[in-house]
Design a protein around this motif. Sequence first.
Motif, PDB file in Angstrom:
ATOM      1  N   PHE A 190       0.829  -1.204   0.000  1.00  0.00           N
ATOM      2  CA  PHE A 190       0.000   0.000   0.000  1.00  0.00           C
ATOM      3  C   PHE A 190       0.865   1.256   0.000  1.00  0.00           C
ATOM      4  CE2 PHE A 190      -3.377  -2.826   1.569  1.00  0.00           C
ATOM      5  CZ  PHE A 190      -4.435  -2.386   0.785  1.00  0.00           C
ATOM      6  N   PHE A 191       1.938   1.217   0.789  1.00  0.00           N
ATOM      7  CA  PHE A 191       2.822   2.382   0.859  1.00  0.00           C
ATOM      8  C   PHE A 191       3.386   2.716  -0.520  1.00  0.00           C
ATOM      9  CE2 PHE A 191       7.068   4.214   1.267  1.00  0.00           C
ATOM     10  CZ  PHE A 191       6.800   5.330   2.054  1.00  0.00           C
ATOM     11  N   PHE A 192       3.876   1.696  -1.243  1.00  0.00           N
ATOM     12  CA  PHE A 192       4.492   1.955  -2.543  1.00  0.00           C
ATOM     13  C   PHE A 192       3.464   2.098  -3.674  1.00  0.00           C
ATOM     14  CE2 PHE A 192       8.334   0.507  -0.326  1.00  0.00           C
ATOM     15  CZ  PHE A 192       9.192   1.526  -0.715  1.00  0.00           C
ATOM     16  N   ALA A 193       2.223   1.708  -3.411  1.00  0.00           N
ATOM     17  CA  ALA A 193       1.167   2.063  -4.365  1.00  0.00           C
ATOM     18  C   ALA A 193       0.938   3.566  -4.324  1.00  0.00           C
ATOM     19  CB  ALA A 193      -0.122   1.317  -4.036  1.00  0.00           C
ATOM     20  N   ASN A 194       0.927   4.126  -3.108  1.00  0.00           N
ATOM     21  CA  ASN A 194       0.623   5.543  -2.949  1.00  0.00           C
ATOM     22  C   ASN A 194       1.854   6.430  -3.084  1.00  0.00           C
ATOM     23  OD1 ASN A 194      -2.198   5.166  -2.443  1.00  0.00           O
ATOM     24  ND2 ASN A 194      -1.613   4.277  -0.488  1.00  0.00           N
ATOM     25  N   PHE A 195       3.023   5.927  -2.677  1.00  0.00           N
ATOM     26  CA  PHE A 195       4.280   6.594  -3.022  1.00  0.00           C
ATOM     27  C   PHE A 195       4.721   5.957  -4.337  1.00  0.00           C
ATOM     28  CE2 PHE A 195       9.055   7.111  -1.967  1.00  0.00           C
ATOM     29  CZ  PHE A 195       9.096   8.313  -2.653  1.00  0.00           C
ATOM     30  N   GLY A 196       3.888   6.110  -5.338  1.00  0.00           N
ATOM     31  CA  GLY A 196       4.094   5.442  -6.615  1.00  0.00           C
ATOM     32  C   GLY A 196       2.931   5.688  -7.553  1.00  0.00           C
ATOM     33  N   PRO A 197       2.500   4.665  -8.281  1.00  0.00           N
ATOM     34  CA  PRO A 197       1.573   4.876  -9.399  1.00  0.00           C
ATOM     35  C   PRO A 197       0.175   5.324  -9.014  1.00  0.00           C
ATOM     36  CG  PRO A 197       1.957   2.532  -9.046  1.00  0.00           C
ATOM     37  CD  PRO A 197       2.955   3.265  -8.192  1.00  0.00           C
ATOM     38  N   ASN A 198      -0.293   5.024  -7.808  1.00  0.00           N
ATOM     39  CA  ASN A 198      -1.643   5.460  -7.469  1.00  0.00           C
ATOM     40  C   ASN A 198      -1.750   6.978  -7.459  1.00  0.00           C
ATOM     41  OD1 ASN A 198      -4.368   4.887  -6.768  1.00  0.00           O
ATOM     42  ND2 ASN A 198      -3.926   5.418  -4.645  1.00  0.00           N
ATOM     43  N   ALA A 199      -0.664   7.668  -7.119  1.00  0.00           N
ATOM     44  CA  ALA A 199      -0.650   9.133  -7.163  1.00  0.00           C
ATOM     45  C   ALA A 199      -0.263   9.656  -8.547  1.00  0.00           C
ATOM     46  CB  ALA A 199       0.311   9.674  -6.105  1.00  0.00           C
ATOM     47  N   THR A 200       0.783   9.091  -9.151  1.00  0.00           N
ATOM     48  CA  THR A 200       1.291   9.642 -10.413  1.00  0.00           C
ATOM     49  C   THR A 200       0.333   9.422 -11.575  1.00  0.00           C
ATOM     50  OG1 THR A 200       2.561   7.612 -10.763  1.00  0.00           O
ATOM     51  CG2 THR A 200       3.716   9.478  -9.757  1.00  0.00           C
ATOM     52  N   THR A 201      -0.425   8.315 -11.567  1.00  0.00           N
ATOM     53  CA  THR A 201      -1.396   8.113 -12.656  1.00  0.00           C
ATOM     54  C   THR A 201      -2.494   9.166 -12.615  1.00  0.00           C
ATOM     55  OG1 THR A 201      -2.556   6.481 -11.265  1.00  0.00           O
ATOM     56  CG2 THR A 201      -1.045   5.616 -12.934  1.00  0.00           C
ATOM     57  N   PHE A 202      -2.719   9.759 -11.448  1.00  0.00           N
ATOM     58  CA  PHE A 202      -3.688  10.853 -11.314  1.00  0.00           C
ATOM     59  C   PHE A 202      -3.089  12.185 -11.744  1.00  0.00           C
ATOM     60  CE2 PHE A 202      -5.509  14.287  -8.698  1.00  0.00           C
ATOM     61  CZ  PHE A 202      -6.862  14.168  -8.999  1.00  0.00           C
ATOM     62  N   VAL A 203      -1.823  12.377 -11.450  1.00  0.00           N
ATOM     63  CA  VAL A 203      -1.173  13.672 -11.702  1.00  0.00           C
ATOM     64  C   VAL A 203      -0.894  13.895 -13.190  1.00  0.00           C
ATOM     65  CG1 VAL A 203       0.928  15.032 -11.296  1.00  0.00           C
ATOM     66  CG2 VAL A 203      -0.130  13.765  -9.395  1.00  0.00           C
ATOM     67  N   VAL A 204      -0.268  12.925 -13.841  1.00  0.00           N
ATOM     68  CA  VAL A 204       0.272  13.137 -15.191  1.00  0.00           C
ATOM     69  C   VAL A 204      -0.792  13.466 -16.239  1.00  0.00           C
ATOM     70  CG1 VAL A 204       1.575  12.060 -17.073  1.00  0.00           C
ATOM     71  CG2 VAL A 204       2.338  11.782 -14.711  1.00  0.00           C
ATOM     72  N   PRO A 205      -1.957  12.779 -16.289  1.00  0.00           N
ATOM     73  CA  PRO A 205      -2.940  13.129 -17.332  1.00  0.00           C
ATOM     74  C   PRO A 205      -3.484  14.548 -17.210  1.00  0.00           C
ATOM     75  CG  PRO A 205      -3.442  10.987 -16.371  1.00  0.00           C
ATOM     76  CD  PRO A 205      -2.393  11.616 -15.513  1.00  0.00           C
ATOM     77  N   ALA A 206      -3.344  15.161 -16.041  1.00  0.00           N
ATOM     78  CA  ALA A 206      -3.800  16.541 -15.864  1.00  0.00           C
ATOM     79  C   ALA A 206      -2.781  17.551 -16.372  1.00  0.00           C
ATOM     80  CB  ALA A 206      -4.085  16.806 -14.386  1.00  0.00           C
ATOM     81  N   GLU A 207      -1.626  17.074 -16.863  1.00  0.00           N
ATOM     82  CA  GLU A 207      -0.556  17.977 -17.260  1.00  0.00           C
ATOM     83  C   GLU A 207      -0.193  17.902 -18.739  1.00  0.00           C
ATOM     84  OE1 GLU A 207       2.325  18.301 -13.443  1.00  0.00           O
ATOM     85  OE2 GLU A 207       2.366  16.344 -14.424  1.00  0.00           O
ATOM     86  N   ILE A 208      -0.340  16.747 -19.368  1.00  0.00           N
ATOM     87  CA  ILE A 208       0.320  16.531 -20.668  1.00  0.00           C
ATOM     88  C   ILE A 208      -0.607  16.672 -21.877  1.00  0.00           C
ATOM     89  CG2 ILE A 208       2.073  15.050 -19.637  1.00  0.00           C
ATOM     90  CD1 ILE A 208       0.558  12.618 -20.703  1.00  0.00           C
ATOM     91  N   PHE A 209      -1.886  16.988 -21.663  1.00  0.00           N
ATOM     92  CA  PHE A 209      -2.824  17.131 -22.783  1.00  0.00           C
ATOM     93  C   PHE A 209      -3.265  18.581 -22.930  1.00  0.00           C
ATOM     94  CE2 PHE A 209      -3.407  12.708 -21.252  1.00  0.00           C
ATOM     95  CZ  PHE A 209      -3.007  12.048 -22.403  1.00  0.00           C
ATOM     96  N   PRO A 210      -3.661  19.014 -24.145  1.00  0.00           N
ATOM     97  CA  PRO A 210      -4.059  20.412 -24.381  1.00  0.00           C
ATOM     98  C   PRO A 210      -5.255  20.819 -23.522  1.00  0.00           C
ATOM     99  CG  PRO A 210      -3.757  19.244 -26.459  1.00  0.00           C
ATOM    100  CD  PRO A 210      -3.690  18.214 -25.382  1.00  0.00           C
ATOM    101  N   ALA A 211      -5.374  22.124 -23.239  1.00  0.00           N
ATOM    102  CA  ALA A 211      -6.409  22.641 -22.341  1.00  0.00           C
ATOM    103  C   ALA A 211      -7.811  22.250 -22.794  1.00  0.00           C
ATOM    104  CB  ALA A 211      -6.291  24.161 -22.242  1.00  0.00           C
ATOM    105  N   ARG A 212      -8.054  22.299 -24.103  1.00  0.00           N
ATOM    106  CA  ARG A 212      -9.411  22.025 -24.601  1.00  0.00           C
ATOM    107  C   ARG A 212      -9.765  20.544 -24.512  1.00  0.00           C
ATOM    108  NH1 ARG A 212      -5.855  22.716 -28.355  1.00  0.00           N
ATOM    109  NH2 ARG A 212      -5.589  21.230 -30.062  1.00  0.00           N
ATOM    110  N   LEU A 213      -8.761  19.663 -24.285  1.00  0.00           N
ATOM    111  CA  LEU A 213      -8.995  18.224 -24.187  1.00  0.00           C
ATOM    112  C   LEU A 213      -8.515  17.650 -22.850  1.00  0.00           C
ATOM    113  CD1 LEU A 213      -7.719  17.234 -27.753  1.00  0.00           C
ATOM    114  CD2 LEU A 213     -10.106  17.448 -27.042  1.00  0.00           C
ATOM    115  N   ARG A 214      -8.057  18.538 -21.963  1.00  0.00           N
ATOM    116  CA  ARG A 214      -7.400  18.065 -20.731  1.00  0.00           C
ATOM    117  C   ARG A 214      -8.350  17.272 -19.834  1.00  0.00           C
ATOM    118  NH1 ARG A 214      -4.686  22.692 -19.138  1.00  0.00           N
ATOM    119  NH2 ARG A 214      -2.978  21.944 -20.459  1.00  0.00           N
ATOM    120  N   SER A 215      -9.521  17.814 -19.589  1.00  0.00           N
ATOM    121  CA  SER A 215     -10.486  17.142 -18.718  1.00  0.00           C
ATOM    122  C   SER A 215     -10.977  15.839 -19.354  1.00  0.00           C
ATOM    123  CB  SER A 215     -11.671  18.078 -18.426  1.00  0.00           C
ATOM    124  OG  SER A 215     -12.621  17.464 -17.612  1.00  0.00           O
TER     125      SER A 215
END
Length: 537
Positions: free
Chosen positions: A414-439
């Motif tokens: 659980f620790f490495f899920a959350n200090f790992g992909p469970n957090a980063t999979t949420f973060v990255v898609p909010a950053e790498i796509f254009p504003a009109r398609l981000r959401s």
Amino acid sequence: MGKEQLGVLNALDVAKTQWYHFTAIVIAGMGFFTDAYDLFCVSLVTKLLGRIYYTDLTHPKPGTLPPNVAAAVNGVALCGTLAGQLFFGWLGDKLGRKKVYGITLVLMVICSIASGLSFSDHPKSVITTLCFFRFWLGFGIGGDYPLSATIMSEYANKKTRGAFIAAVFAMQGFGILTGGIVALIVSAAFDKSFKTPTYAENRAASLAPQADFVWRIIVMFGAIPAALTYYWRMKMPETARYTALVAKNAKLAAADMSKVLQVELEAEEEKVAKLTEDRSNSFGLFSNEFAKRHGWHLVGTTTTWFLLDIAFYSQNLFQKDIFSAIGWIPSAEKMNAIHEVYRIARAQTLIAMCSTVPGYWFTVALIDYMGRFAIQLMGFFFMTVFMFALAIPYHHWTLKPNRIGFVVIYSLTFFFANFGPNATTFVVPAEIFPARLRSTCHGISAAAGKAGAIVGAFGFLYAAQSKDPTKTDAGYPPGIGVKNALIMLGVINFFGMVFTFLVPESKGKSLEELTGENEEEDEATEEQATPNRTIQV
């Protein structure tokens, strides 16, 4: 060379950490607090529902939910969440983040309360009502994923953006922890007040009528934090990136952010008009241009989130079954119905407090130093290692002296899920796509994750049953056993590591730099200047 950044967006990118950042984290994060509470609190009361509504007092063991009913109770909210992520993610790009944000919260409040109500005390009626409203509760929760992530990414500065988005998601840990604490308090209060005997001592009395109140209070409590957040959500202005780049309203973007940042910002109407009218800046989700620029990115964000959630939700929703299998929680007949909730809640609260919550905040502290890619790769790696460490010598862990060791290693996953992909999979898609398609793209990525959660919720329920048909309870078919189920989760985590290589690093860059929205005009101009540079093959 890229285009010159809009002044209002540049001001957001270079802004020092201010009070409004923390306000945005709390407002968006309280939605995630509620999401986690509502999604995972049902795992605390699933066994109680079986004992109340499916116990035959002539049988030597307490009742459990039939496999199809257990699958529905655990998985129906996830189905609603998947649908909500796709729908509200798309709607957030069409109508704006703020307008849709309030709708999701109202839906969550209403359905949290309604989930604890039923039209009669007949088992089918109770379960049908619970599942119906949990589906729509999940639908509202689904909208919170792309909107919260997108709003926080568009408000944040580029230096600490990862920490801010991860902090919103980290509220999920407090939601899981609060679910356990609420269940502990409610079950302890009822158990102590009524001094209910164990099932072995008195089958009828162990199913005290008060047990019916316990699960309803736990489920309905989720409405409170959502209701408290509504006013502050409605006061948040729309994000400048949506207002300027999608709604094309330079004046409103400058006015809103002038109040937020407490500085005077100029409305750059000509620059906004030029930027938004550029053809190379208007490709759609299903265009060849999107596939060329962001196709592999979307494949990376969807596959890694899908694989992560198979393991993460399997572990969260069915850890009570794993703890029972190794003997950490006593057999049901040795407890009354309410005390069983207490023991399950105590185990899950301990896991949340010692590993789940710290894991989230390690990510918050280190994501803008280590980077998203390194944390995600590391998390998947250690989840794989610890899953195999549990699975291969599984029978060693079931021996009484070794149970604490099992729980420690299980907590580390659980620790490495959350200090790992469970957090980063949420973060990255909010950053790498254009504003009109981000959401929209975040919603698609999150929906892939919930598809994985559904696989975990339905698949693990059956897979983890005993391999011996004579040892299965309540009509559960023989499965592959807990040991082999854990091996499967280890293999899934390994493939998560592999697909992480499709996800780009976004540390320290502005959103427009990541999406190419500042470079498109120059690329288009260069192509016009050299029209015959296509290479023939």
